[in-house]
Design an enzyme around this catalytic site. Sequence first.
Site, PDB file in Angstrom:
ATOM      1  N   ALA A 196       0.865  -1.177   0.000  1.00 52.70           N
ATOM      2  CA  ALA A 196       0.000   0.000   0.000  1.00 52.70           C
ATOM      3  C   ALA A 196       0.900   1.225   0.000  1.00 52.70           C
ATOM      4  CB  ALA A 196      -0.858  -0.008   1.259  1.00 52.70           C
ATOM      5  N   GLY A 247       0.638  -4.997   0.746  1.00 52.69           N
ATOM      6  CA  GLY A 247      -0.472  -4.998  -0.214  1.00 52.69           C
ATOM      7  C   GLY A 247      -0.112  -5.652  -1.541  1.00 52.69           C
ATOM      8  N   GLU A 282      -0.649  -9.256  -0.942  1.00 52.06           N
ATOM      9  CA  GLU A 282      -2.108  -9.424  -0.789  1.00 52.06           C
ATOM     10  C   GLU A 282      -2.802  -9.370  -2.154  1.00 52.06           C
ATOM     11  OE1 GLU A 282      -1.949  -6.280   2.186  1.00 52.06           O
ATOM     12  OE2 GLU A 282      -3.030  -7.584   3.565  1.00 52.06           O
ATOM     13  N   GLU A 314       4.366  -5.327   7.269  1.00 50.95           N
ATOM     14  CA  GLU A 314       3.635  -4.212   7.880  1.00 50.95           C
ATOM     15  C   GLU A 314       4.054  -3.918   9.310  1.00 50.95           C
ATOM     16  OE1 GLU A 314       2.272  -6.531   5.967  1.00 50.95           O
ATOM     17  OE2 GLU A 314       0.740  -5.666   4.662  1.00 50.95           O
TER      18      GLU A 314
HETATM   19  N1  CAA Z   1       4.647   3.231  -0.446  1.00 53.57           N
HETATM   20  C1  CAA Z   1       5.104   4.405  -0.934  1.00 53.57           C
HETATM   21  N2  CAA Z   1       6.330   4.539  -1.493  1.00 53.57           N
HETATM   22  C2  CAA Z   1       7.111   3.453  -1.554  1.00 53.57           C
HETATM   23  C3  CAA Z   1       6.688   2.200  -1.073  1.00 53.57           C
HETATM   24  C4  CAA Z   1       5.393   2.114  -0.506  1.00 53.57           C
HETATM   25  N3  CAA Z   1       4.905   0.963  -0.046  1.00 53.57           N
HETATM   26  N4  CAA Z   1       7.695   1.304  -1.278  1.00 53.57           N
HETATM   27  C5  CAA Z   1       8.686   1.982  -1.867  1.00 53.57           C
HETATM   28  N5  CAA Z   1       8.344   3.265  -2.045  1.00 53.57           N
HETATM   29  C6  CAA Z   1       9.128   4.343  -2.642  1.00 53.57           C
HETATM   30  C7  CAA Z   1      10.277   4.753  -1.731  1.00 53.57           C
HETATM   31  O1  CAA Z   1       9.828   5.662  -0.733  1.00 53.57           O
HETATM   32  C8  CAA Z   1      11.225   5.379  -2.736  1.00 53.57           C
HETATM   33  O2  CAA Z   1      10.746   6.670  -3.055  1.00 53.57           O
HETATM   34  P1  CAA Z   1      11.798   7.906  -3.177  1.00 53.57           P
HETATM   35  O3  CAA Z   1      12.701   7.492  -4.318  1.00 53.57           O
HETATM   36  O4  CAA Z   1      10.913   9.060  -3.481  1.00 53.57           O
HETATM   37  O5  CAA Z   1      12.530   7.963  -1.877  1.00 53.57           O
HETATM   38  C9  CAA Z   1      11.017   4.513  -3.993  1.00 53.57           C
HETATM   39  O6  CAA Z   1       9.769   3.855  -3.808  1.00 53.57           O
HETATM   40  C10 CAA Z   1      12.094   3.459  -4.149  1.00 53.57           C
HETATM   41  O7  CAA Z   1      12.173   2.708  -2.931  1.00 53.57           O
HETATM   42  P2  CAA Z   1      13.519   2.491  -2.113  1.00 53.57           P
HETATM   43  O8  CAA Z   1      14.478   3.608  -2.360  1.00 53.57           O
HETATM   44  O9  CAA Z   1      13.152   2.208  -0.689  1.00 53.57           O
HETATM   45  O10 CAA Z   1      14.054   1.165  -2.834  1.00 53.57           O
HETATM   46  P3  CAA Z   1      14.991   0.053  -2.223  1.00 53.57           P
HETATM   47  O11 CAA Z   1      15.371  -0.837  -3.351  1.00 53.57           O
HETATM   48  O12 CAA Z   1      16.081   0.676  -1.417  1.00 53.57           O
HETATM   49  O13 CAA Z   1      14.069  -0.772  -1.200  1.00 53.57           O
HETATM   50  C11 CAA Z   1      12.066  -1.925  -0.567  1.00 53.57           C
HETATM   51  C12 CAA Z   1      13.017  -1.517  -1.706  1.00 53.57           C
HETATM   52  C13 CAA Z   1      12.821  -2.894   0.377  1.00 53.57           C
HETATM   53  C14 CAA Z   1      10.880  -2.639  -1.195  1.00 53.57           C
HETATM   54  C15 CAA Z   1      11.620  -0.681   0.230  1.00 53.57           C
HETATM   55  O14 CAA Z   1      11.191   0.313  -0.680  1.00 53.57           O
HETATM   56  C16 CAA Z   1      10.499  -0.950   1.183  1.00 53.57           C
HETATM   57  O15 CAA Z   1      10.714  -1.567   2.228  1.00 53.57           O
HETATM   58  N6  CAA Z   1       9.267  -0.482   0.865  1.00 53.57           N
HETATM   59  C17 CAA Z   1       8.120  -0.636   1.729  1.00 53.57           C
HETATM   60  C18 CAA Z   1       7.615  -2.065   1.740  1.00 53.57           C
HETATM   61  C19 CAA Z   1       6.479  -2.198   2.707  1.00 53.57           C
HETATM   62  O16 CAA Z   1       6.629  -1.986   3.907  1.00 53.57           O
HETATM   63  N7  CAA Z   1       5.278  -2.557   2.209  1.00 53.57           N
HETATM   64  C20 CAA Z   1       4.090  -2.635   3.016  1.00 53.57           C
HETATM   65  C21 CAA Z   1       3.339  -1.326   2.920  1.00 53.57           C
HETATM   66  S1  CAA Z   1       2.008  -1.213   4.053  1.00 53.57           S
HETATM   67  C22 CAA Z   1       0.758  -2.188   3.422  1.00 53.57           C
HETATM   68  O17 CAA Z   1       0.876  -2.743   2.361  1.00 53.57           O
HETATM   69  C23 CAA Z   1      -0.461  -2.232   4.288  1.00 53.57           C
HETATM   70  C24 CAA Z   1      -1.571  -3.056   3.816  1.00 53.57           C
HETATM   71  O18 CAA Z   1      -1.578  -4.274   3.895  1.00 53.57           O
HETATM   72  C25 CAA Z   1      -2.798  -2.407   3.400  1.00 53.57           C
END
Ligand code: CAA
Length: 285
Positions: free
Chosen positions: A64, A110, A113, A133
């Site tokens: 998400a 997400g 999911e 999460e």
């Molecule tokens: N939401 C918004 N932006 C996101 C994102 C997300 N879930 N995942 C990555 N991005 C963005 C980053 O903020 C970054 O943006 P900027 O360049 O503007 O800083 C861009 O995408 C590239 O990401 P990274 O620089 O972090 O890339 P990386 O290769 O270093 O890391 C990653 C990759 C390990 C996937 C890392 O991005 C990460 O951990 N992302 C979040 C993953 C996560 O926690 N997902 C669960 C979200 S909550 C959810 O899904 C709830 C639900 O069930 C409803």
Amino acid sequence: MNKVLYEVRDGVAVLTVNRPEALNALDLETHAAIKEAALRAEGAREVAGILLTGAGEKAFVAGADIKELAAARSADDLERLSLFGQDVFATLAALKKPVLAAVNGFALGGGLELAMACHDRVLCENALLGQPEVNLGIIPGYGGTQRLPRLVGFERAWSMLRTGRPIKAAESAAAGLGTLLPREGFLDAAKTRLKVMIDHRPRRLEPAPLPVPEMPPELELGHLSRSIDALLQAAILEGLRLPLEQGLRLEARYFGACHETEDLHLGLRNFLEQGPRHPAPFVHR
Ligand code: CAA
């Protein structure tokens, strides 16, 4: 820019989630575009099956959109976000034409999911799958607490959900999340698999309640929030005792309830300010 690309070739509609700058994270607009494209494919006479994938080299869908989650102002706001996404995924799951997720990289939160709402999954060898999460001070809100245990079994899901640790493609395939495919020629091989699915009725996830152990295993949670873990355990254990649809509604309620903890705010702010590799300073309240 279109948040979901739509292309039909040889009877297959390829839907590509297209926000590579955010690793294809699902904001509200992207959710709406997925639903619209899925219904368009379902209604199109020239389409026999649907392949869902992510744009770019790195990600299927990284979850998400965390900025949108952080903008929620109340538990009700957050619950509504969850129900909105769940509705899109329920639409996909209910399609009469087969839907195959081609998981071509990160499928986190997400993203996993979304893949689990499809009728089946192929996993590229570089994919990483998980429900991280809890690192953000929230719980899954688009069905992870209910679909993951039904796909991989209670014990593995219990551990993946509560520790947030992702697993690689080969381990995911062995756990029952999908079929492992090599990186080279991945999308072509996915289309071949979809064509096999077209000749059969879509496999639907079993909606009946899932038996849960009386004493689920203890786990080492390190710095993770105990208050979020309590909500997560309740969502899993109470939800699985219900049919899928009711379990999902309960998950959405617990997802909203995370807003009332301090740890949700600490966790989301930590991600937005420090990025994903800096553990959040949870206070367990
Ligand atoms: N939401 C918004 N932006 C996101 C994102 C997300 N879930 N995942 C990555 N991005 C963005 C980053 O903020 C970054 O943006 P900027 O360049 O503007 O800083 C861009 O995408 C590239 O990401 P990274 O620089 O972090 O890339 P990386 O290769 O270093 O890391 C990653 C990759 C390990 C996937 C890392 O991005 C990460 O951990 N992302 C979040 C993953 C996560 O926690 N997902 C669960 C979200 S909550 C959810 O899904 C709830 C639900 O069930 C409803």
